[in-house]
Design a protein around this motif. Structure first.
Motif, PDB file in Angstrom:
ATOM      1  N   GLU A 130       0.889  -1.156   0.000  1.00 54.52           N
ATOM      2  CA  GLU A 130       0.000   0.000   0.000  1.00 54.52           C
ATOM      3  C   GLU A 130       0.927   1.206   0.000  1.00 54.52           C
ATOM      4  N   LEU A 131       0.813   2.053  -0.991  1.00 56.67           N
ATOM      5  CA  LEU A 131       1.736   3.189  -1.138  1.00 56.67           C
ATOM      6  C   LEU A 131       1.072   4.440  -0.574  1.00 56.67           C
ATOM      7  N   LEU A 132       1.748   5.070   0.390  1.00 58.63           N
ATOM      8  CA  LEU A 132       1.129   6.185   1.126  1.00 58.63           C
ATOM      9  C   LEU A 132       2.087   7.357   1.263  1.00 58.63           C
ATOM     10  N   PRO A 133       1.531   8.554   1.536  1.00 61.74           N
ATOM     11  CA  PRO A 133       2.424   9.680   1.857  1.00 61.74           C
ATOM     12  C   PRO A 133       3.050   9.449   3.230  1.00 61.74           C
ATOM     13  N   PRO A 134       4.154  10.125   3.542  1.00 54.37           N
ATOM     14  CA  PRO A 134       4.763   9.919   4.863  1.00 54.37           C
ATOM     15  C   PRO A 134       3.838  10.408   5.977  1.00 54.37           C
ATOM     16  N   PRO A 135       4.061   9.934   7.227  1.00 49.59           N
ATOM     17  CA  PRO A 135       3.187  10.309   8.339  1.00 49.59           C
ATOM     18  C   PRO A 135       3.045  11.824   8.447  1.00 49.59           C
ATOM     19  N   GLY A 136       1.846  12.272   8.715  1.00 50.59           N
ATOM     20  CA  GLY A 136       1.603  13.708   8.889  1.00 50.59           C
ATOM     21  C   GLY A 136       1.308  14.438   7.583  1.00 50.59           C
ATOM     22  N   GLN A 137       1.422  13.756   6.449  1.00 48.35           N
ATOM     23  CA  GLN A 137       1.135  14.408   5.166  1.00 48.35           C
ATOM     24  C   GLN A 137      -0.056  13.719   4.520  1.00 48.35           C
ATOM     25  N   SER A 138      -0.930  14.515   3.869  1.00 50.04           N
ATOM     26  CA  SER A 138      -2.067  13.857   3.220  1.00 50.04           C
ATOM     27  C   SER A 138      -1.752  13.586   1.745  1.00 50.04           C
ATOM     28  N   LYS A 139      -0.797  14.342   1.204  1.00 49.67           N
ATOM     29  CA  LYS A 139      -0.430  14.141  -0.206  1.00 49.67           C
ATOM     30  C   LYS A 139       1.068  14.347  -0.342  1.00 49.67           C
ATOM     31  N   ILE A 140       1.647  13.835  -1.433  1.00 50.35           N
ATOM     32  CA  ILE A 140       3.047  14.187  -1.686  1.00 50.35           C
ATOM     33  C   ILE A 140       3.094  15.327  -2.706  1.00 50.35           C
ATOM     34  N   SER A 157      12.819  18.535 -20.891  1.00 50.33           N
ATOM     35  CA  SER A 157      12.439  17.416 -20.029  1.00 50.33           C
ATOM     36  C   SER A 157      11.496  17.907 -18.926  1.00 50.33           C
ATOM     37  N   LEU A 158      10.768  16.966 -18.347  1.00 50.33           N
ATOM     38  CA  LEU A 158       9.875  17.322 -17.243  1.00 50.33           C
ATOM     39  C   LEU A 158       9.920  16.218 -16.205  1.00 50.33           C
ATOM     40  N   HIS A 159      10.313  16.564 -14.992  1.00 48.75           N
ATOM     41  CA  HIS A 159      10.242  15.548 -13.951  1.00 48.75           C
ATOM     42  C   HIS A 159       9.715  16.150 -12.665  1.00 48.75           C
ATOM     43  N   ILE A 160       9.569  15.292 -11.664  1.00 45.93           N
ATOM     44  CA  ILE A 160       9.016  15.752 -10.402  1.00 45.93           C
ATOM     45  C   ILE A 160      10.119  16.533  -9.683  1.00 45.93           C
ATOM     46  N   LEU A 161       9.731  17.639  -9.036  1.00 44.60           N
ATOM     47  CA  LEU A 161      10.747  18.502  -8.419  1.00 44.60           C
ATOM     48  C   LEU A 161      11.407  17.817  -7.225  1.00 44.60           C
ATOM     49  N   LYS A 162      10.564  17.236  -6.361  1.00 48.09           N
ATOM     50  CA  LYS A 162      11.124  16.622  -5.152  1.00 48.09           C
ATOM     51  C   LYS A 162      10.939  15.112  -5.213  1.00 48.09           C
ATOM     52  N   HIS A 163      12.035  14.419  -4.959  1.00 45.79           N
ATOM     53  CA  HIS A 163      11.925  12.956  -4.925  1.00 45.79           C
ATOM     54  C   HIS A 163      11.370  12.575  -3.555  1.00 45.79           C
ATOM     55  N   SER A 164      10.050  12.417  -3.518  1.00 41.92           N
ATOM     56  CA  SER A 164       9.366  12.312  -2.218  1.00 41.92           C
ATOM     57  C   SER A 164       9.635  11.011  -1.490  1.00 41.92           C
ATOM     58  N   THR A 165       9.504  11.127  -0.189  1.00 40.48           N
ATOM     59  CA  THR A 165       9.508   9.947   0.660  1.00 40.48           C
ATOM     60  C   THR A 165       8.142   9.277   0.541  1.00 40.48           C
ATOM     61  N   ILE A 166       8.155   7.964   0.380  1.00 39.82           N
ATOM     62  CA  ILE A 166       6.902   7.210   0.225  1.00 39.82           C
ATOM     63  C   ILE A 166       6.883   6.112   1.289  1.00 39.82           C
ATOM     64  N   VAL A 167       5.736   5.916   1.896  1.00 37.68           N
ATOM     65  CA  VAL A 167       5.582   4.793   2.813  1.00 37.68           C
ATOM     66  C   VAL A 167       5.056   3.607   1.996  1.00 37.68           C
ATOM     67  N   ALA A 168       5.746   2.471   2.101  1.00 42.22           N
ATOM     68  CA  ALA A 168       5.294   1.274   1.378  1.00 42.22           C
ATOM     69  C   ALA A 168       4.981   0.193   2.414  1.00 42.22           C
ATOM     70  N   LYS A 169       3.700   0.022   2.680  1.00 39.44           N
ATOM     71  CA  LYS A 169       3.278  -0.967   3.698  1.00 39.44           C
ATOM     72  C   LYS A 169       3.032  -2.300   3.007  1.00 39.44           C
ATOM     73  N   PRO A 170       3.790  -3.329   3.375  1.00 35.49           N
ATOM     74  CA  PRO A 170       3.537  -4.628   2.735  1.00 35.49           C
ATOM     75  C   PRO A 170       2.110  -5.078   3.009  1.00 35.49           C
ATOM     76  N   ARG A 171       1.496  -5.682   1.998  1.00 31.24           N
ATOM     77  CA  ARG A 171       0.118  -6.172   2.212  1.00 31.24           C
ATOM     78  C   ARG A 171       0.165  -7.436   3.048  1.00 31.24           C
ATOM     79  N   ALA A 172      -0.801  -7.547   3.894  1.00 32.90           N
ATOM     80  CA  ALA A 172      -0.830  -8.718   4.797  1.00 32.90           C
ATOM     81  C   ALA A 172      -1.057  -9.987   3.981  1.00 32.90           C
TER      82      ALA A 172
END
Ligand code: HEM
Length: 504
Positions: free
Chosen positions: A469-479, A489-504
């Protein structure tokens, strides 16, 4: 005697005036230039429009000046095309006339003045390079030969993320690991090589030099010396750095990859087709005298630039959109589970059975086009376009992003809604069957790498979503999805931190 001289002078003057009048009439009639802001001497429109001619700024100018407009950037002509009909004209109907590329002072250095394939003018050399590169890189056979390798690489990513304690809590910069994966995907094809980890010293060196090359080439810092040639002496320092980076990079390709492969090939039986990687095919072309060693190095250079970062940016954008649209992520996960069954890992063959996954990829490439203005095209000779005269050697930008995000042609284009590609736009493909949607261009200079990029995107995004499950880091609602653009060229400005919760 004097009279004869006077007579001759008068006749000469008369002829000169007549020639001048004829030329000026001819020119005036010939050069019906596209509309655009009024240029001032020397600078043209540069001071009015600034350095950053990104897809959004150019879309605003199109709203003001129309589907075709001209900017004079110092001494350079820049023609911007913003309608599907004119894009068709440039890329298809007059594909030969507009099939060359412009380079600038910096791209001249990095491509050895067009000894490569991506930045060379349309002609014999380009045809030869594209032919030589097709069999080793751009066929379905290559996809079938390497898909297992790509599946293994993404499986290793999934494993590493599972093993990382922070991934499921505070989050990780997923992009870093995916960058290693993309290098491995392409270096397997090129050299049958892979890098063990993000700390592999050769990988670190290679990544740094490629990054430096991209930064130097995509920067706006050198525009002034390119637009106004008399200012070029002030660019000496910048160009010197470019030359050094280029030399070190090509030397690295040669010493650590090309020469290694040659050594290996000389110790193996030469007719063992199963072991051939792309560079073996390219070296064969060199042995036959079709290309020289510089061309071989520039092919490696082109793949490093055109293949790795573009695909990585698109993966990164895809993840960002899925994190910021959890219901879409959930719907995609549900599709994968229900079509393949829980646990069966997405393969290349499976990607064709997953329409929603395909729609997510298309929507990512629409809203977040990696090369939103295509690679600049150029007309070698004077040409006509949309009823206007286009002077020879103009830089032609097709604003592919605007074509795919123009509210006149798309329903709520600002919204990330993959469903559009299953509903009202169900017939639209990334391969360019619709001139409103050209993430890979279309026609002669279109991206031959689409055949590799789409399955890699499908396997990678599919595996990530089915395992985490791919989520924004704690305390953030979006990246943060702010954009960073370069020369094209066009890329994302900030290489964001992502929370990756393994699926049960
Ligand atoms: C999502 C990933 C990718 C995107 C969005 C993309 C996009 C593009 C675009 C827009 C162009 C220019 C088309 C034009 O000027 O009309 C292009 C050219 C090119 N691309 Fe890609 N590309 C991707 C991946 C790749 C890959 C994986 C490879 C190689 C393995 C590749 C190799 C090339 C080459 C060699 C050209 C130059 C073609 C020519 O000038 O004849 N690309 N790409």
């Amino acid at each position: 005697m004097d009279l004869v001289v006077l007579e001759k002078a008068l006749i000469g003057l008369f002829v000169a005036i007549m020639v001048a009048i004829t030329v000026s009439k001819f020119r005036g009639k010939r050069f019906k230039l596209p509309p655009g802001p009024f240029p001032v001497p020397v600078f043209g429109n540069w001071l009015q429009v600034g350095d950053d001619l990104n897809h959004r700024n150019l879309s605003d100018l199109a709203r003001k000046f129309g589907d075709i407009f001209l900017l004079r950037m110092g001494q350079r002509n820049l023609v911007v095309v913003s309608s599907p009909d004119l894009a068709k004209e440039v890329l298809h109907t007059q594909g030969v006339e507009f099939g060359s590329r412009t380079r600038n002072v910096v791209f001249d250095i990095f491509t050895g003045k067009g000894q490569d394939m991506v930045f060379t003018v349309y002609g014999e050399h380009w045809r030869k390079m594209r032919r030589i590169m097709t069999v080793p890189f751009f066929t379905n056979k290559v996809v079938q030969q390497y898909r297992q390798g790509w599946e293994d690489e993404v499986a290793a990513v999934v494993q590493d993320v599972r093993n990382s304690p922070e991934a499921s809590t505070t989050g990780i910069v997923l992009r870093r690991r995916l960058q290693l994966m993309m290098y491995n995907n392409m270096y397997r094809i090129m050299f049958d090589r892979r890098f063990e980890s993000e700390d592999d010293p050769l990988f670190v060196k290679l990544k740094a030099l490629n990054g430096e090359r991209s930064r130097l080439a995509q920067s706006f810092e050198y525009n002034y010396g390119d637009f106004i040639p008399i200012l070029r002496p002030f660019l000496r320092g910048y160009l010197k750095i470019c030359k050094e980076v280029k030399e070190r990079r090509l030397q690295l390709f040669k010493d650590y990859f090309l020469d290694e492969r040659k050594k290996l090939a000389s110790t193996k039986s030469s007719n063992n087709n199963a072991l051939k990687c792309a560079i073996d095919h390219i070296l064969e072309a060199q042995q036959k005298g079709e290309i020289n060693e510089d061309n071989v190095l520039y092919i490696i250079e082109n793949i490093n630039v055109a293949a790795i970062e573009t695909t990585l940016w698109s993966i990164e954008w895809g993840i960002a959109e899925l994190v910021n649209h959890p219901h879409i992520q959930q719907k995609l996960r549900h599709e994968i589970d229900s079509v393949l069954g829980r646990g069966a890992q997405v393969t290349e063959a499976d990607t064709h059975k997953l329409p929603y996954l395909q729609a997510v990829i298309k929507e990512t490439l629409r809203l977040r086009m990696a090369i939103p203005l295509l690679v600049p095209h150029m007309n070698l000779h004077d040409a006509k376009l949309g009823g206007y005269d286009i002077p020879a050697e103009s830089k032609i930008l097709v604003n592919a992003w605007f074509l795919a995000n123009n509210p006149a042609h798309w329903k709520n284009p600002d919204e990330f809604r993959p469903e559009r590609f299953l509903e009202e736009e169900a017939k639209v493909e990334a391969s360019g069957n619709d001139f409103r949607y050209l993430p890979f261009g279309v026609g002669r200079r279109s991206c031959p790498g689409i055949i590799l990029a789409l399955p890699i995107l499908g396997i990678t995004l599919g595996r990530l979503v089915q395992n985490f499950e791919l989520l924004p880091p704690p305390g953030q609602s979006k990246i943060d999805t702010s954009e960073k653009g370069g020369q094209f060229s066009l890329h994302i400005l900030k290489h964001s931190t992502i929370v990756a919760k393994p699926r049960a």
